[in-house]
Design a protein around this motif. Structure first.
Motif, PDB file in Angstrom:
ATOM      1  N   ALA A  47      -4.272   1.970  11.962  1.00  0.00           N
ATOM      2  CA  ALA A  47      -4.398   1.726  10.529  1.00  0.00           C
ATOM      3  C   ALA A  47      -4.805   0.299  10.213  1.00  0.00           C
ATOM      4  O   ALA A  47      -5.314   0.017   9.127  1.00  0.00           O
ATOM      5  CB  ALA A  47      -3.085   2.060   9.824  1.00  0.00           C
ATOM      6  N   ALA A  48      -4.572  -0.622  11.141  1.00  0.00           N
ATOM      7  CA  ALA A  48      -4.987  -2.013  10.946  1.00  0.00           C
ATOM      8  C   ALA A  48      -5.234  -2.645  12.305  1.00  0.00           C
ATOM      9  O   ALA A  48      -4.618  -2.268  13.305  1.00  0.00           O
ATOM     10  CB  ALA A  48      -3.930  -2.801  10.179  1.00  0.00           C
ATOM     11  N   ALA A  57      -7.060  -3.841   7.281  1.00  0.00           N
ATOM     12  CA  ALA A  57      -6.848  -2.394   7.271  1.00  0.00           C
ATOM     13  C   ALA A  57      -8.114  -1.674   7.693  1.00  0.00           C
ATOM     14  O   ALA A  57      -9.226  -2.102   7.367  1.00  0.00           O
ATOM     15  CB  ALA A  57      -6.438  -1.936   5.870  1.00  0.00           C
ATOM     16  N   GLU A  59      -9.763   1.329   6.623  1.00  0.00           N
ATOM     17  CA  GLU A  59      -9.639   2.233   5.481  1.00  0.00           C
ATOM     18  C   GLU A  59      -9.804   3.688   5.891  1.00  0.00           C
ATOM     19  O   GLU A  59      -9.107   4.565   5.382  1.00  0.00           O
ATOM     20  CB  GLU A  59     -10.652   1.848   4.401  1.00  0.00           C
ATOM     21  N   LYS A  62      -6.533   5.202   7.145  1.00  0.00           N
ATOM     22  CA  LYS A  62      -5.588   5.517   6.076  1.00  0.00           C
ATOM     23  C   LYS A  62      -6.076   6.715   5.257  1.00  0.00           C
ATOM     24  O   LYS A  62      -5.281   7.545   4.799  1.00  0.00           O
ATOM     25  CB  LYS A  62      -5.359   4.293   5.202  1.00  0.00           C
ATOM     26  N   CYS A 149       1.916   3.653   8.844  1.00  0.00           N
ATOM     27  CA  CYS A 149       0.859   2.680   9.127  1.00  0.00           C
ATOM     28  C   CYS A 149       1.362   1.334   9.626  1.00  0.00           C
ATOM     29  O   CYS A 149       0.552   0.469   9.981  1.00  0.00           O
ATOM     30  CB  CYS A 149      -0.044   2.449   7.906  1.00  0.00           C
ATOM     31  N   ALA A 174      -3.709  -3.971   4.037  1.00  0.00           N
ATOM     32  CA  ALA A 174      -3.139  -3.939   5.383  1.00  0.00           C
ATOM     33  C   ALA A 174      -1.651  -3.633   5.296  1.00  0.00           C
ATOM     34  O   ALA A 174      -0.969  -4.064   4.363  1.00  0.00           O
ATOM     35  CB  ALA A 174      -3.371  -5.262   6.094  1.00  0.00           C
ATOM     36  N   PRO A 175      -1.114  -2.890   6.263  1.00  0.00           N
ATOM     37  CA  PRO A 175       0.304  -2.545   6.259  1.00  0.00           C
ATOM     38  C   PRO A 175       1.157  -3.685   6.814  1.00  0.00           C
ATOM     39  O   PRO A 175       0.650  -4.771   7.120  1.00  0.00           O
ATOM     40  CB  PRO A 175       0.355  -1.331   7.180  1.00  0.00           C
ATOM     41  N   GLY A 193       3.221  -5.262   3.363  1.00  0.00           N
ATOM     42  CA  GLY A 193       2.135  -5.872   4.102  1.00  0.00           C
ATOM     43  C   GLY A 193       2.442  -7.239   4.683  1.00  0.00           C
ATOM     44  O   GLY A 193       1.523  -7.962   5.089  1.00  0.00           O
TER      45      GLY A 193
END
Length: 278
Positions: A47-48, A57, A59, A62, A149, A174-175, A193
């Motif tokens: 996810a990142a 991130a 995208e 996600k 994530c 971003a997580p 995040g």
């Protein structure tokens, strides 16, 4: 991964245009969703990712997670003799032992689409959500939650009752990131995040969120949303800008995080006992 990314992008566009839904999704689309979950679990899709000095991130990843929610029906499922209802099954943990990872029974729940690395330990009860990435050699202790994530690095220690928040939407954000070698004390919370720099040691019950300032005494600056690498961090209360308000007799204070040099003694004290790996 380029083919899968393209397929997810196209499927996302169709979903946004109402060209496909739960009632109309076909076998080809379901195969794409299944392949995507497999890529997450294998660590091939994340996810990142860190690009240069910044975590960004992905995208499309996600979006793929959101598609798995939006294009699947909620159905009854079985786990531990209990019926639950969800769009996804839990992860198949039967292969964890082959890569030296352990998950204790009666409450260690890993949702399908989460990556668990080699030589990990997951103590019950704990929950790891879809899209989370747990690096090699990491300990997820009792009563821990790792949100969707969240990216947890290698050789990380998540102390008991630690909450790692999830950031699924918006897809461009971003997580939560916990980099390699970090030790979070019991009861820590990392949300929205926030990025915890590698090899840092965080005291118990510390809240790390972009809304609370980090006073970095090493570089003599105030940061938001990140803890630099190689820091020892802990919660303190500092004087608030409304301290002189008539409603607050004696002054008012707000929470803050103080970051100092990581002392050798502090780092050694956080190392896991060898018995955990025997």
């Amino acid at each position: 991964m380029s083919t899968l990314e393209t397929e997810i992008d196209e499927l996302w566009e169709r979903k946004q245009n109402d060209d496909v839904g739960v009632e109309t999704v076909g076998e080809d689309e379901k195969a794409t969703l299944d392949a995507f979950l497999e890529a997450l679990e294998e660590g091939e899709a994340r996810a990142a990712e860190k690009r240069g000095d910044t975590w960004e991130a992905n995208e499309w990843v996600k979006q793929g997670i959101l598609l798995n929610f939006g294009l699947r029906e909620t159905v009854p499922r079985e786990y531990g003799g209990v019926t639950y209802n969800d769009v996804l099954p839990l992860a198949d943990s039967s292969g964890y032992g082959d890569r030296g990872s352990r998950n204790t029974p009666d409450g260690t729940v890993v949702r399908k689409g989460a990556h668990i690395g080699s030589d990990c330990i997951l103590m019950s009860p704990a929950f790891v959500n879809i899209g989370a990435h747990i690096g090699d050699g990491t300990l997820v202790d009792s009563c821990d939650t790792v949100g969707s994530c969240a990216q947890i690095g290698a050789n990380v220690k998540l102390g008991a009752n630690t909450l790692i928040g999830g950031v699924l939407e918006p897809v461009e954000d971003a997580p939560v990131i916990v980099e390699d070698g970090v030790s979070l004390g019991a009861g820590c919370r990392v949300t929205s995040g926030f990025v915890v720099g590698e090899n840092s040691v965080v005291g118990e019950n510390t809240l790390l969120t972009p809304r609370i300032p980090v006073y970095d005494l090493v570089e003599d600056e105030v940061l938001y949303g990140e803890l630099p690498a190689d820091r020892r961090a802990f919660t303190r209360f500092v004087e608030s800008s409304i301290s002189d308000h008539a409603l607050f007799d004696g002054g008012a204070y707000k929470p803050a995080v103080v970051a100092t040099d990581l002392e050798t003694e502090t780092l050694e004290a956080t190392e896991r006992e060898d018995a955990l790996r025997e």
